[in-house]
Design an enzyme around this catalytic site. Sequence first.
Site, mmCIF file in Angstrom:
data_model
loop_
_atom_site.group_PDB
_atom_site.id
_atom_site.type_symbol
_atom_site.label_atom_id
_atom_site.label_comp_id
_atom_site.label_asym_id
_atom_site.label_seq_id
_atom_site.Cartn_x
_atom_site.Cartn_y
_atom_site.Cartn_z
ATOM 1 N N ARG A 174 69.439 117.420 -36.848
ATOM 2 C CA ARG A 174 69.162 116.158 -37.097
ATOM 3 C C ARG A 174 70.096 115.414 -35.975
ATOM 4 O O ARG A 174 69.901 114.365 -35.495
ATOM 5 C CB ARG A 174 69.568 115.672 -38.380
ATOM 6 C CG ARG A 174 68.271 116.192 -39.526
ATOM 7 C CD ARG A 174 68.383 115.608 -40.696
ATOM 8 N NE ARG A 174 69.662 115.872 -41.477
ATOM 9 C CZ ARG A 174 70.162 115.378 -42.420
ATOM 10 N NH1 ARG A 174 69.320 114.272 -43.233
ATOM 11 N NH2 ARG A 174 71.368 115.603 -43.153
ATOM 12 N N GLU A 211 78.840 124.271 -46.428
ATOM 13 C CA GLU A 211 79.053 124.170 -47.722
ATOM 14 C C GLU A 211 77.926 125.113 -48.488
ATOM 15 O O GLU A 211 78.032 125.378 -49.765
ATOM 16 C CB GLU A 211 78.891 122.737 -48.203
ATOM 17 C CG GLU A 211 77.828 121.984 -47.902
ATOM 18 C CD GLU A 211 77.714 121.275 -46.607
ATOM 19 O OE1 GLU A 211 76.831 120.522 -46.400
ATOM 20 O OE2 GLU A 211 78.243 121.780 -45.602
#
Length: 174
Positions: free
Chosen positions: A61, A98
């Site tokens: 992105r 994460e």
Amino acid sequence: MTNSHWTRLIRDVPGFPKPGIVFKDIMPVLADAAAFDDAIEALAAPWHGIRIDAVLAMEARGFLLGTPLARALGAGIVPLRKPGKLPGRVFTQAYALEYGEDALQVQADALPPGARVLLADDVLATGGTLLAAHGLAKQLQVEVVGVSMLIELGFLNGRARWDGDAPLHAALVI
């Protein structure tokens, strides 16, 4: 149009890409021309008037934001890709995120040493991707003049891991 318009278009997607993660979906921002313009200007605002040779945009992105950001700043664009996507000699930097591990690569001859770059991505979470991008910039021997993130997830404290001397700008802190 105000920045609040584009920020209201960001959607939370619970459980994506895996349970326990709340994904920040920026696609509605990209689909709205006025909101997209405002978001790009929010990313670019601190850097107007500063010489930037290229934006190093993080997959994937980050490419969608980094390309118009580079254009707004009169700079080139250098994609930082997942392994196996770039031809020729590449530099590689592994990192933890994460929800797993990954790596980024850049073409070894993408920029001349000493070029002035801005690191750009959509979300600053735990900081792993940003640190990988910074590691690639070091391998390229370029000068990082700043970091521009669309969204910073402040509760994950990724900013605290930023080890660069350059300023870090987030257009929206959540």
